[in-house]
Design an enzyme around this catalytic site. Structure first.
Site, mmCIF file in Angstrom:
data_model
loop_
_atom_site.group_PDB
_atom_site.id
_atom_site.type_symbol
_atom_site.label_atom_id
_atom_site.label_comp_id
_atom_site.label_asym_id
_atom_site.label_seq_id
_atom_site.Cartn_x
_atom_site.Cartn_y
_atom_site.Cartn_z
ATOM 1 N N ARG A 23 -34.557 60.244 31.322
ATOM 2 C CA ARG A 23 -34.554 61.315 30.323
ATOM 3 C C ARG A 23 -35.930 61.968 30.201
ATOM 4 O O ARG A 23 -36.041 63.192 30.069
ATOM 5 C CB ARG A 23 -34.133 60.741 28.967
ATOM 6 C CG ARG A 23 -32.645 60.395 28.923
ATOM 7 C CD ARG A 23 -32.375 59.381 27.820
ATOM 8 N NE ARG A 23 -30.959 59.201 27.519
ATOM 9 C CZ ARG A 23 -30.128 58.440 28.222
ATOM 10 N NH1 ARG A 23 -30.568 57.794 29.306
ATOM 11 N NH2 ARG A 23 -28.864 58.325 27.878
ATOM 12 N N ASP A 315 -23.843 47.315 29.597
ATOM 13 C CA ASP A 315 -24.537 46.898 30.826
ATOM 14 C C ASP A 315 -24.790 45.389 30.873
ATOM 15 O O ASP A 315 -25.145 44.850 31.921
ATOM 16 C CB ASP A 315 -25.872 47.644 30.961
ATOM 17 C CG ASP A 315 -25.653 49.123 31.259
ATOM 18 O OD1 ASP A 315 -24.550 49.480 31.713
ATOM 19 O OD2 ASP A 315 -26.586 49.914 31.028
HETATM 20 C C1 S3P Z 1 -26.633 54.903 30.380
HETATM 21 C C2 S3P Z 1 -25.475 54.812 29.675
HETATM 22 C C3 S3P Z 1 -24.417 53.841 29.975
HETATM 23 C C4 S3P Z 1 -24.925 52.731 30.893
HETATM 24 C C5 S3P Z 1 -25.776 53.228 32.008
HETATM 25 C C6 S3P Z 1 -26.962 54.011 31.482
HETATM 26 C C7 S3P Z 1 -27.606 55.935 29.995
HETATM 27 O O1 S3P Z 1 -23.335 54.489 30.582
HETATM 28 O O2 S3P Z 1 -23.839 52.004 31.407
HETATM 29 O O3 S3P Z 1 -26.249 52.145 32.786
HETATM 30 O O4 S3P Z 1 -28.761 55.898 30.420
HETATM 31 O O5 S3P Z 1 -27.212 56.834 29.230
HETATM 32 P P1 S3P Z 1 -22.201 55.224 29.710
HETATM 33 O O6 S3P Z 1 -22.881 56.033 28.712
HETATM 34 O O7 S3P Z 1 -21.421 56.082 30.647
HETATM 35 O O8 S3P Z 1 -21.369 54.114 29.138
#
Ligand code: S3P
Length: 438
Positions: A23, A315
């Protein structure tokens, strides 16, 4: 190949947080000026993001600890000649789609085989209703984004809850007229919201709604990325798997939207201690975990991790599933359907791996249940090219009798490239014929 370790004792650091790194790099590309990101995660996934923003025209420089990104802001970005390569990273593809939806550019984003199998309509649909044209390939990657410098603000509730979808919409909201709102049934990680504030954007949260006001002009920021709590989770679990262990991990991110695993481990009776908490823009601190003889409730039956808790620690399910094998009554996870759409089908991958090691596992579309108290024995198992499966099974490999070989263990490199190097001495015997087998 992995062998049983005597114990894991010491103080460790883990790579920078993957979610925050992605981000920060993307917002830096949208800000006019120079952004410094200290502690950026230099792993496969976050390098994919740097490659993408460099291809869009941002100037990226890095040394061992800091990434510096100079950009002329949103209007300076250019469409690259070919598709952007998101590699294995769903966050890169989905968040970039949101960012690019608000740019007057025509850009394709592609990924590896695993990423090309993951659902993309979940971002294409809301971004399309904001006014961008986002085409998927039968619902998957590659995706094609034809953005517009001015979008419509929307109110949207992602289903299932997803920080990636929320973030894609908020990033598109930077280029929308008015307030874009995302409602969530369970609170997902809020790094986008926190970073948007640091880059001078008007945004906030009211009850279960995250919002951003557009059109927004971003000012560069100095960002410090704490250690990745999702990587630390593997070392914490190792301490609980290998008798006699005492592990401290310093400087890890303790954002409350990321620490649900800590609550679950505490409820299981694990000896966990948090110290030196610093309440910064992204809170961080140290954690110490000591091997705990008894894990799990006194009564019979499995410990239940309900659907909302699963969503909040999505995760960490693979490593908690590995740990379930040494709890008193096992663990039953509910609402795990989303796990089947990660870098691999993580329910199927853990079911196969744990079963091959001798555990008793049952699953359905939405549930995963692992019995506790089984004696496991090393075997040859598969990571399915998924970093979290490689590391979850790796933790078991150093905790159980016999020899465990993990196919494609190198997959760990997309989030924690040094994972197999921090395991106790003697526990890892490198495979002579394939660098990716451990
Ligand atoms: C993440 C959000 C999660 C996570 C991924 C990283 C992120 O996915 O599983 O490893 O950085 O926004 P989802 O938002 O699709 O569940």
């Amino acid at each position: 190949m992995l062998r049983r370790a005597s114990r894991l004792v010491g103080t460790f650091r883990v790579p920078g947080d993957k979610s925050i790194s992605h981000r920060a790099a993307m917002l830096a590309a949208f800000a006019s000026g120079v952004t410094r990101i200290e502690g950026y995660a230099l792993n496969g996934d976050c390098l994919s993001t740097l490659g993408c923003i460099a291809a869009l025209g941002a100037a990226v420089e890095r040394d061992e600890t800091t990434v510096t990104i100079a950009s002329g802001g949103r209007d300076s970005l250019v469409a690259p000649a070919g598709p952007l390569d998101a590699g294995n990273s769903g966050t890169t593809m989905r968040l970039l789609a949101g960012l690019l939806a608000g740019c007057d550019l025509d850009v394709s984003i592609a990924g590896d085989e695993s990423l090309s199998g993951r659902p993309m309509r979940r971002v294409a649909n809301p971004l399309t209703s904001m006014g961008a044209v986002v085409e998927t390939t039968g619902g998957h990657a590659p995706i094609h984004v034809r953005g517009k410098a001015r979008l419509n603000a929307i109110s949207y509730q992602p289903d299932p809850p997803s920080a990636q979808v929320k973030s894609a919409i908020l990033l598109a909201g930077l280029s929308a007229e008015g307030v874009t709102r995302v409602r969530e049934r369970v609170p997902t990680r809020d790094h986008t919201e926190r970073l948007l504030s640091a880059f001078g954007v008007e945004c906030g949260r009211e009850d279960d709604v995250a919002w951003v006001r557009g059109p927004a002009t971003l000012v560069p920021a100095d960002v410090t990325v704490p250690g990745d709590v999702s990587s630390a989770a593997f070392l914490m679990a190792l301490a609980l798997l290998v008798e006699g262990s005492d592990v401290s991990i310093t400087g890890i991110g303790l954002n409350p939207t990321r620490t649900r695993l800590f609550d679950v481990l505490a409820e299981l009776g694990a000896d966990i201690e948090l110290t030196d908490f610093v309440d910064a823009a992204e809170p961080f601190g140290d954690v110490r975990v000591r091997y705990t003889e008894r894990l799990g409730p006194l009564g019979g039956g499995p410990f239940v991790v309900g659907a909302d808790i699963v969503a909040e620690m999505i995760d960490e399910v693979p490593i908690l599933a590995a740990l379930a094998t040494r709890t008193t009554g096992g663990i039953r996870f509910e609402g795990v359907g989303e796990l089947r759409r990660k870098e691999s089908d993580r329910v199927a991958a853990m079911e196969e791996g744990l079963s091959l090691l001798g555990a008793t596992v049952r699953s359905s579309d939405e549930t995963l249940e692992i019995d506790g108290g089984r004696l496991l024995l090393g075997a040859r198992v598969r990571s399915f090219g998924d970093h979290r499966i490689a590391m979850a099974l790796g933790c078991l490999g150093v905790a159980i009798e016999g020899e465990t070989t993990i196919e494609d263990a190198g997959a760990a490199g997309v989030s924690f490239p040094d994972f197999f190097d921090v395991l106790p001495e003697g526990a890892v015997v490198w495979s002579a014929h394939a660098g990716s087998e451990r």
